[in-house]
Motif scaffolding. Sequence first.
Motif, mmCIF file in Angstrom:
data_model
loop_
_atom_site.group_PDB
_atom_site.id
_atom_site.type_symbol
_atom_site.label_atom_id
_atom_site.label_comp_id
_atom_site.label_asym_id
_atom_site.label_seq_id
_atom_site.Cartn_x
_atom_site.Cartn_y
_atom_site.Cartn_z
ATOM 1 N N SER B 37 0.826 -1.217 0.000
ATOM 2 C CA SER B 37 0.000 0.000 0.000
ATOM 3 C C SER B 37 0.854 1.259 0.000
ATOM 4 O O SER B 37 0.567 2.220 -0.720
ATOM 5 C CB SER B 37 -0.919 0.037 1.228
ATOM 6 N N SER B 46 -1.993 1.054 -8.440
ATOM 7 C CA SER B 46 -2.790 0.250 -7.507
ATOM 8 C C SER B 46 -1.901 -0.713 -6.713
ATOM 9 O O SER B 46 -0.797 -1.060 -7.139
ATOM 10 C CB SER B 46 -3.834 -0.545 -8.288
ATOM 11 N N ARG B 47 -2.416 -1.118 -5.577
ATOM 12 C CA ARG B 47 -1.738 -2.111 -4.737
ATOM 13 C C ARG B 47 -1.506 -3.399 -5.554
ATOM 14 O O ARG B 47 -0.446 -4.005 -5.497
ATOM 15 C CB ARG B 47 -2.666 -2.379 -3.539
ATOM 16 N N GLN B 48 -2.520 -3.773 -6.314
ATOM 17 C CA GLN B 48 -2.413 -4.968 -7.160
ATOM 18 C C GLN B 48 -1.316 -4.797 -8.211
ATOM 19 O O GLN B 48 -0.584 -5.731 -8.522
ATOM 20 C CB GLN B 48 -3.772 -5.236 -7.843
ATOM 21 N N GLY B 49 -1.198 -3.567 -8.730
ATOM 22 C CA GLY B 49 -0.154 -3.285 -9.721
ATOM 23 C C GLY B 49 1.233 -3.490 -9.144
ATOM 24 O O GLY B 49 2.112 -4.069 -9.803
ATOM 25 N N HIS B 51 1.969 -5.397 -6.551
ATOM 26 C CA HIS B 51 2.086 -6.838 -6.304
ATOM 27 C C HIS B 51 2.484 -7.591 -7.579
ATOM 28 O O HIS B 51 3.411 -8.418 -7.575
ATOM 29 C CB HIS B 51 0.736 -7.348 -5.762
ATOM 30 N N ASP B 52 1.824 -7.287 -8.676
ATOM 31 C CA ASP B 52 2.111 -7.964 -9.954
ATOM 32 C C ASP B 52 3.531 -7.670 -10.424
ATOM 33 O O ASP B 52 4.221 -8.537 -10.965
ATOM 34 C CB ASP B 52 1.127 -7.506 -11.035
ATOM 35 N N ARG B 55 6.009 -9.608 -8.389
ATOM 36 C CA ARG B 55 5.967 -11.015 -8.769
ATOM 37 C C ARG B 55 6.671 -11.249 -10.099
ATOM 38 O O ARG B 55 7.415 -12.205 -10.269
ATOM 39 C CB ARG B 55 4.525 -11.523 -8.823
#
Lengths: 111, 111
Positions: B37, B46-49, B51-52, B55
């Motif tokens: 965050s 985004s947080r998901q961005g 994370h991806d 990864r």
Amino acid sequence: MEEILKQTLLYDFYGELLTEHQKQVYEDVILNDYSLSEVAASLGISRQGVHDMVRRSSRLLEEYEAKLHLMERFVSLREKVGEIHKLAKEQAQDPKMAKIDEIASEILEEL
Amino acid sequence: MEEILKQTLLYDFYGELLTEHQKQVYEDVILNDYSLSEVAASLGISRQGVHDMVRRSSRLLEEYEAKLHLMERFVSLREKVGEIHKLAKEQAQDPKMAKIDEIASEILEEL
């Protein structure tokens, strides 16, 4: 460092990042010392095509080294382990020195 | 090997093959332990961005290691030099052992 030794080491370190085709041509020309004409004939491409391909692969390998410096680190390491090996060998009647010599030799074989 | 140590080593070896942006995010999240965050907020994605992206970078670093095995070679090397260091240290009143200990320590600092 002698050019052919450098090219061999660079390939040993980063060769797996080349394509299969690039690897084959690089191995034939640089490591196995076939002539450009021979490799060109066997692959059915022009002599110039082989030349360009080898040059491009060499440049790629050098770019990886310029970024990562792993070959440089490794060469410096090997020299130092070589010094240890030499010192230990001179006094190998001492059991601990013999053990050190054994480990140093193992390292040099791996490098 | 512990996951965070492995990620740190992989980054130490191959990090320079990532883009500047990938490096920044990887360093923030993995090495400096900021939360997804926090990094997301500071980059305005985004947080998901985030994370991806981490990864994907991890996967790239692991793919380089799967091809080149340079981290594996260096780790094995470091263990062996550590053994030499230990043996030489125990008998460092012997000048040759002291010299070997000195070289081994230099190597361990470089690795």
